[in-house]
Design an enzyme around this catalytic site. Structure first.
Site, PDB file in Angstrom:
ATOM      1  N   SER B 151      32.403 -17.093  52.794  1.00  0.00           N
ATOM      2  CA  SER B 151      33.053 -15.871  52.337  1.00  0.00           C
ATOM      3  C   SER B 151      34.353 -16.233  51.609  1.00  0.00           C
ATOM      4  CB  SER B 151      33.301 -14.951  53.537  1.00  0.00           C
ATOM      5  OG  SER B 151      33.641 -13.656  53.119  1.00  0.00           O
ATOM      6  N   ASP B 317      22.579 -10.552  52.329  1.00  0.00           N
ATOM      7  CA  ASP B 317      24.014 -10.399  52.090  1.00  0.00           C
ATOM      8  C   ASP B 317      24.206  -9.560  50.831  1.00  0.00           C
ATOM      9  OD1 ASP B 317      26.710 -10.641  51.521  1.00  0.00           O
ATOM     10  OD2 ASP B 317      26.772 -12.821  51.701  1.00  0.00           O
ATOM     11  N   HIS B 350      25.931 -10.372  55.346  1.00  0.00           N
ATOM     12  CA  HIS B 350      27.014 -11.317  55.067  1.00  0.00           C
ATOM     13  C   HIS B 350      27.449 -12.071  56.319  1.00  0.00           C
ATOM     14  CE1 HIS B 350      30.405 -13.021  52.986  1.00  0.00           C
ATOM     15  NE2 HIS B 350      31.242 -12.525  53.877  1.00  0.00           N
TER      16      HIS B 350
END
Lengths: 372, 372
Positions: B151, B317, B350
């Site tokens: 991320s 995601d 995610h």
């Protein structure tokens, strides 16, 4: 579109009720603000009910009296359109719980003489439909040539076919779903928490001093608005484009155009919508699960009556994706109901149903003509 | 994992700087809170930098000192894991702008003797990386065996390869992107507006009385949290399941489990995170556009140095979808850099990179081994 006003007629009626709601409460009176366009045929066969979405109103084909903006669905309803007041008697009412004149938290509770606020009973999509049923009784409309809606309007259309199967001959459901998903509920819960966290919400009792929880409502609208647009549409429209200034501001003003756009969406919304109504209507949406109301099997909702169905979805709609429409089509097939279904391509996500969509118009026109 | 503590060593250092930031300001001192695990090899060849995500911290492989929870990436970093302190010298520092001990709005501004609050300069991902560079200098680490992040951590890893190309031998980028999309920015803007709309935010000056804008921060977290999960994952985990009571409450308490879960996510977040830090770090994320920093062509970011790259994305995601990783891979190919890329299947959206992901571990293990 400037001549729309000539065939729109703003009306409000207080029906005595009482209306028994899904939550058990009795609502009386049932106030309904509505618009009609055209004339009911002597045989009563040309009535078309249009159902609006979460923040919509009854001004489907005539200018909004306060903002002056054209009706919200003049692309579909109007002279020469698939739904035409020259042929159809068009009815559109503000849903129960809303704030455009129908019974809702902002209206006066006859038991107290003060606004209902959070004393208004929690309602369901089916309650909205039952209230519309009372309005049709009042207007002398027995059966509907068609009930038509997008998004929450589509849920009402489905609920009409399930609740009053013998009053509906055709049902048009656009960009909608037969039940709210966990993600749908989650986004709405963010909005509700945003409103209720605003100190100005005050448990819903904010009507007296005209100082509503505007900040909380604006954030709720911003979060919801993202779900109305597609990722690709946002990229195409805004991408990472900056505001007028040509460089990043290294501060917390709106640097990117998408930030400024969202802020505007939030701020302009609070001028036209009531925060408590937002709580009630999102709750009704989250409660919506048509299968659950019919023994857990969606097909059961559609076994009675003779209605034909038309479903339209948009490929970039991630709020109520095409898969949700497919579920409905499968249930209609299982119930042996005639249904036509098309997924249209659009870059605009969920909002596509409100925008210029010639293909959607062709589909709906063909479907309504086909039944004539 | 209980023995993690034995090899974790909480540290904080105030480096003199000054650090020139992308926004033009000079930051001095540069305070950095960090953890290390293992020992730097005599040849300095075993240093691995782990970069954390938006709300992460330096406690990657040892319990958080306040919550007592295990390190946030013990699935990847620890004895017998792909990154193993028995072999690697592991470094993880709290990013600039955060609130776990590194320079950020909650720390004291030496010029005023009071917290920086909104007087803290707006920072970028590259500024975070430059601060990490100062830390590595301080620790005597010249080059990195690998820089690894998911991320926002993946953005730092990319920025490391671009900013210090000769200090990075391998770069692992998981569930990340080379630039924030309009939709990414939009969700963050909702969060920022929610915080700044909370009257307790007070322009950021809320540190003195320990009464932070908790409600606004909780709503911001709730909105963001939805983007960390997949629609399918939410449906699988919660669907429309109700809370303990077996029927709808027809009120505004949390009826659905997903509502209760989201509220909990919001409320627990405010105990561990600073609202101003949330503003600063989301701003840094929204500003991130690695191509823009290199003449508009992403490949230019990767032309120098000798780093190998490993990219991992997850199919569900939708915050940083696989397409974003593909763009990076294409740029790396254009720059002639060795890159391996895999899209893994996961129901968790995610968040998958933080969860049990044996395949991810195998990929990263193989990649790091391959370079040994």
């Amino acid at each position: 579109m400037n001549h729309d006003r000539r065939f729109g007629l703003a009306r409000q009626v207080a029906l005595p009720g009482p209306l028994r709601l899904d939550g058990g409460a009795l609502l009386s009176p049932v106030e309904i603000a509505y618009e009609t366009y055209g004339t009911l045929a002597p045989d009563g066969g040309n009535a078309v009910l249009i159902c609006h979405a979460l923040t919509g109103d009854q001004h489907v084909a005539s200018p909004h009296p306060r903002t002056g903006k054209p009706g919200w669905w003049t692309r579909l309803v109007g002279p020469g359109k698939p739904i035409d007041p020259a042929r159809d008697f068009v009815i559109c009412s503000n849903v129960l719980g809303s704030c455009m004149g129908s019974s809702g938290p902002a209206l006066t509770n006859p038991a107290t003489g003060r606004p209902y606020a959070m004393g208004f009973p929690v309602i369901t999509i089916r309650d909205m439909v039952r209230a519309q049923g009372l309005l049709l009784d009042h207007l002398g409309v027995v059966t509907l040539k068609a009930v038509v809606g997008g998004s929450m309007g589509g849920m009402q259309a489905l609920s009409w076919a399930a609740t009053f199967p013998h009053r509906v001959r055709a049902c048009v459901v656009i960009a909608s779903t037969a039940r709210h998903s966990a993600q749908n509920i989650a986004f709405h819960e963010v909005g509700r928490q945003s409103i209720m966290a605003d100190p100005k919400w005050r448990g819903g009792d904010y009507y007296a001093d005209q100082d509503p929880p505007a900040a909380g409502l604006a954030v709720a609208r911003m979060a919801a608005h993202i779900t109305y647009l597609s990722e690709a549409g946002l990229t195409e429209k805004f991408g990472r484009k900056l505001q007028a200034r040509d460089a990043k501001g290294f501060g917390f003003d709106a640097d990117f155009q998408v930030e400024s756009y969202l802020r505007h969406q939030g701020l302009s919304f609070v001028d036209r919508f009531d925060a408590n109504s937002y709580l009630y209507i999102t709750r009704a949406l989250d409660y919506f699960d048509l299968a659950e109301e019919h023994g857990g099997l969606l097909a059961n909702a559609f076994r009675a009556g003779q209605a034909r169905f038309c479903l339209v979805s948009f490929d970039t709609d991630w709020l109520y994706p095409t898969l949700e429409s497919r579920h409905i089509v499968q249930a209609l097939n299982a119930a042996g109901r005639p249904v036509s279904f098309v997924e249209l391509s659009s870059p605009y996500g969920h909002d596509a149903f409100l925008l210029e969509a010639p293909e959607m118009n062709r589909v709906i026109h063909g479907f309504l003509e086909g039944g004539a």
